[in-house]
Design a protein around this motif. Structure first.
Motif, PDB file in Angstrom:
ATOM      1  N   LEU A   1       0.766  -1.153   0.181  1.00  0.00           N
ATOM      2  CA  LEU A   1       0.170  -0.136  -0.004  1.00  0.00           C
ATOM      3  C   LEU A   1       0.838   1.034  -0.050  1.00  0.00           C
ATOM      4  N   ILE A   2       2.055   1.307   0.699  1.00  0.00           N
ATOM      5  CA  ILE A   2       2.842   2.427   0.889  1.00  0.00           C
ATOM      6  C   ILE A   2       3.523   2.691  -0.508  1.00  0.00           C
ATOM      7  N   LEU A   3       3.895   1.452  -1.239  1.00  0.00           N
ATOM      8  CA  LEU A   3       4.259   1.403  -2.529  1.00  0.00           C
ATOM      9  C   LEU A   3       3.704   2.383  -3.369  1.00  0.00           C
ATOM     10  N   TRP A   4       2.313   1.571  -3.591  1.00  0.00           N
ATOM     11  CA  TRP A   4       1.284   2.284  -4.514  1.00  0.00           C
ATOM     12  C   TRP A   4       0.954   3.525  -4.218  1.00  0.00           C
ATOM     13  N   ARG A   5       0.811   4.001  -2.819  1.00  0.00           N
ATOM     14  CA  ARG A   5       0.780   5.351  -2.651  1.00  0.00           C
ATOM     15  C   ARG A   5       1.829   6.324  -2.915  1.00  0.00           C
ATOM     16  N   SER A   6       2.933   5.780  -2.888  1.00  0.00           N
ATOM     17  CA  SER A   6       4.030   6.622  -3.323  1.00  0.00           C
ATOM     18  C   SER A   6       3.768   6.757  -4.897  1.00  0.00           C
ATOM     19  N   ALA A   7       3.469   5.763  -5.592  1.00  0.00           N
ATOM     20  CA  ALA A   7       3.402   5.782  -6.883  1.00  0.00           C
ATOM     21  C   ALA A   7       2.275   6.971  -7.348  1.00  0.00           C
ATOM     22  N   GLN A   8       1.029   6.944  -6.582  1.00  0.00           N
ATOM     23  CA  GLN A   8       0.106   7.829  -6.568  1.00  0.00           C
ATOM     24  C   GLN A   8       0.820   9.378  -6.553  1.00  0.00           C
ATOM     25  N   GLY A   9       1.555   9.489  -5.396  1.00  0.00           N
ATOM     26  CA  GLY A   9       2.117  10.689  -5.211  1.00  0.00           C
ATOM     27  C   GLY A   9       2.973  11.298  -6.443  1.00  0.00           C
ATOM     28  N   ALA A  10       3.699  10.387  -6.969  1.00  0.00           N
ATOM     29  CA  ALA A  10       4.798  10.834  -8.057  1.00  0.00           C
ATOM     30  C   ALA A  10       3.775  11.293  -9.171  1.00  0.00           C
ATOM     31  N   ALA A  11       2.859  10.538  -9.489  1.00  0.00           N
ATOM     32  CA  ALA A  11       1.770  10.800 -10.785  1.00  0.00           C
ATOM     33  C   ALA A  11       1.159  12.111 -10.407  1.00  0.00           C
ATOM     34  N   MET A  12       0.683  12.429  -9.129  1.00  0.00           N
ATOM     35  CA  MET A  12      -0.078  13.410  -8.664  1.00  0.00           C
ATOM     36  C   MET A  12       0.855  14.618  -9.072  1.00  0.00           C
ATOM     37  N   GLY A  13       2.230  14.629  -8.719  1.00  0.00           N
ATOM     38  CA  GLY A  13       3.145  15.902  -8.985  1.00  0.00           C
ATOM     39  C   GLY A  13       2.972  16.186 -10.281  1.00  0.00           C
ATOM     40  N   ALA A  14       2.811  15.547 -11.556  1.00  0.00           N
ATOM     41  CA  ALA A  14       2.712  15.975 -12.773  1.00  0.00           C
ATOM     42  C   ALA A  14       1.400  16.874 -12.836  1.00  0.00           C
ATOM     43  N   VAL A  15       0.294  16.400 -12.026  1.00  0.00           N
ATOM     44  CA  VAL A  15      -0.865  16.973 -12.300  1.00  0.00           C
ATOM     45  C   VAL A  15      -0.839  18.499 -11.631  1.00  0.00           C
ATOM     46  N   VAL A  16      -0.315  18.547 -10.552  1.00  0.00           N
ATOM     47  CA  VAL A  16      -0.496  19.823  -9.790  1.00  0.00           C
ATOM     48  C   VAL A  16       0.737  20.813 -10.351  1.00  0.00           C
ATOM     49  N   VAL A  17       1.770  20.467 -10.614  1.00  0.00           N
ATOM     50  CA  VAL A  17       2.582  21.178 -11.535  1.00  0.00           C
ATOM     51  C   VAL A  17       1.995  21.847 -12.395  1.00  0.00           C
ATOM     52  N   CYS A  18       1.474  21.220 -13.221  1.00  0.00           N
ATOM     53  CA  CYS A  18       1.037  21.453 -14.656  1.00  0.00           C
ATOM     54  C   CYS A  18      -0.265  22.594 -14.284  1.00  0.00           C
ATOM     55  N   ALA A  19      -1.039  22.302 -13.388  1.00  0.00           N
ATOM     56  CA  ALA A  19      -2.328  22.971 -12.968  1.00  0.00           C
ATOM     57  C   ALA A  19      -1.966  24.372 -12.452  1.00  0.00           C
ATOM     58  N   ARG A  20      -0.767  24.335 -11.695  1.00  0.00           N
ATOM     59  CA  ARG A  20      -0.057  25.787 -11.127  1.00  0.00           C
ATOM     60  C   ARG A  20       0.615  26.648 -12.478  1.00  0.00           C
ATOM     61  N   ALA A  21       1.147  25.682 -13.307  1.00  0.00           N
ATOM     62  CA  ALA A  21       1.911  26.478 -14.280  1.00  0.00           C
ATOM     63  C   ALA A  21       0.905  26.937 -15.298  1.00  0.00           C
ATOM     64  N   ILE A  22      -0.134  26.376 -15.576  1.00  0.00           N
ATOM     65  CA  ILE A  22      -1.349  26.853 -16.396  1.00  0.00           C
ATOM     66  C   ILE A  22      -1.801  28.335 -15.862  1.00  0.00           C
TER      67      ILE A  22
END
Length: 415
Positions: A113-134
């Motif tokens: 679960l910790i491993l998959w949650r870490s993967a979620q976090g890494a993918a979420m980074g792309a989403v939030v970075v792009c949202a703020r940059a937009i």
């Protein structure tokens, strides 16, 4: 709402044809992915810990490891979005997040679960970075703060629903249902981006990934006192929020005796206060400008933290008594986040992705440190929660009244 203006990345850039209403809706959904990821499963966290036979420290890792991966990954996603554009990075991030959410929902053990949650976090980074940059692609700093506050109003609505929904899902269907709901949210957001969001970056930077260029861009951002003033602001306000997120389920359920559903409503009520802060932010910006708005919010933050410490010290340790001062903190948080995130990116129209990544990384490194501290300090009392929020409210006030006032306007900031 003022119409988006063109990015100033190039004097010849043509305004990106994004309808104002669509821009705010998409931004709200993208930025809401972070509170959905953290808040929805919080009511289920004690039950999840018992179900998987894990320790409290391991349970904290499901949150702090996610946020560490989220923060560090932004250093990767930011330059990629400057080089290739926001849309392709968003699609990759949302697709990877959807897959990781499925893995989390069906993880058979805490380490997976910790491993998959870490993967979620890494993918979420792309989403939030792009949202703020937009936001920086479409708006100047002051208009960006107003647009960000509108998007954060939508985030507040989502955040209000997350904890009660998570409590109901975990009570009726088990803790895995709360995690599975993240998959549904991500898939729907991905469909909206695919169908309706065009590219917003007016001019890609073909040099963005070259090591010398990337190093120079990082140094340019890190040397900016304006960036540091606003980034410390966002780091401190998120520190207070994360302290509540990481500790409150154990304090309110295990120490103060609330049910998971009742705790969900406590979280929702805090979301309403945050929601109100985003409305107040827009009114203050119109009448007082960016710097004075931040100073006013600093007073709200300090008042909330001081009252929380005072009530606990007086022995008034009841659920609703302790959450009332936190509403003041969340009111300030609804002002600090849009102002801080827009202000940190303001001086960097050609490097908004990198500036967004560095700003986000600082917030998440603070959150990871707080998670580790709480994992060792949660002791069956309210004090780790109270002391943590009290500390960050004091830091917020100091940053709001000193650094932001001195360096928050790039035109007036000392060289």
């Amino acid at each position: 709402m003022p119409a988006p203006c063109a990015s100033v990345a190039s004097a010849a850039a043509v305004p990106v044809p994004v309808r104002p209403g669509l821009a705010i809706l998409v931004l709200a959904l993208l930025l809401s992915l972070q509170p959905v990821t953290t808040d929805l499963y919080l009511p289920a966290l004690p039950a999840l810990t018992r179900s998987l036979g894990a320790s409290m420290a391991d349970a904290q890792l499901t949150l702090s490891a996610l946020l560490l991966a989220f923060g560090c990954s932004q250093m990767f996603w930011g330059p990629l979005s400057d080089r290739f554009g926001r849309r392709p990075i968003l699609l990759v991030g949302l697709g990877a997040y959807t897959l990781a959410s499925l893995g989390s929902a069906f993880a058979p053990a805490m380490d997976l679960l910790i491993l998959w949650r870490s993967a979620q976090g890494a993918a979420m980074g792309a989403v939030v970075v792009c949202a703020r940059a937009i936001v920086r692609d479409l708006y100047d700093p002051l208009e960006g703060a107003r647009a960000m506050s509108r998007a954060f109003t939508g985030l507040g609505i989502v955040a209000c629903a997350c904890a009660p929904l998570g409590g109901l899902l975990s009570a009726w269907l088990g803790w895995r249902a709360a995690l599975l709901a993240l998959t549904v949210y991500a898939a729907l957001t991905l469909a909206l981006v695919v169908l309706h969001l065009p590219e917003t970056l007016a001019q890609r930077n073909p040099q963005a990934l070259r090591p010398a260029t990337l190093l120079g861009t990082w140094l340019q951002v890190l040397r900016s006192p304006t960036f540091w003033a606003f980034s410390l602001l966002t780091m401190a306000t998120y520190g207070g929020l994360f302290t509540f997120l990481a500790a409150s389920s154990f304090v309110y359920i295990d120490v103060l005796g609330l049910t998971r559903t009742q705790y969900g409503w406590v979280m929702a009520s805090a979301g309403v206060a945050y929601f109100g802060g985003t409305f107040l932010c827009r009114r203050l910006l119109v009448h007082h400008g960016l710097l004075r708005t931040v100073a006013i919010a600093g007073g709200l933050s300090l008042g909330g933290g001081a009252l929380l410490v005072l009530f606990a010290w007086l022995g008034w340790q009841r659920p609703w008594v302790l959450v009332l001062p936190y509403y003041l903190f969340m009111l300030g948080h609804g002002i600090h986040q849009p102002c801080g995130q827009s202000g940190a990116l303001g001086p960097f129209p050609r490097a908004a992705g990198v500036a967004s990544a560095l700003n986000g990384c600082l917030m998440m490194l603070a959150a990871f440190a707080i998670g580790g501290w709480l994992g060792r300090r949660l002791d069956g009392t309210v004090w780790p929660l109270v002391n943590g929020i009290g500390f960050w409210s004091l830091v917020l006030a100091l940053v709001s009244w000193t650094l932001v006032q001195r360096f928050g306007d790039p035109a007036r900031a000392p060289a």
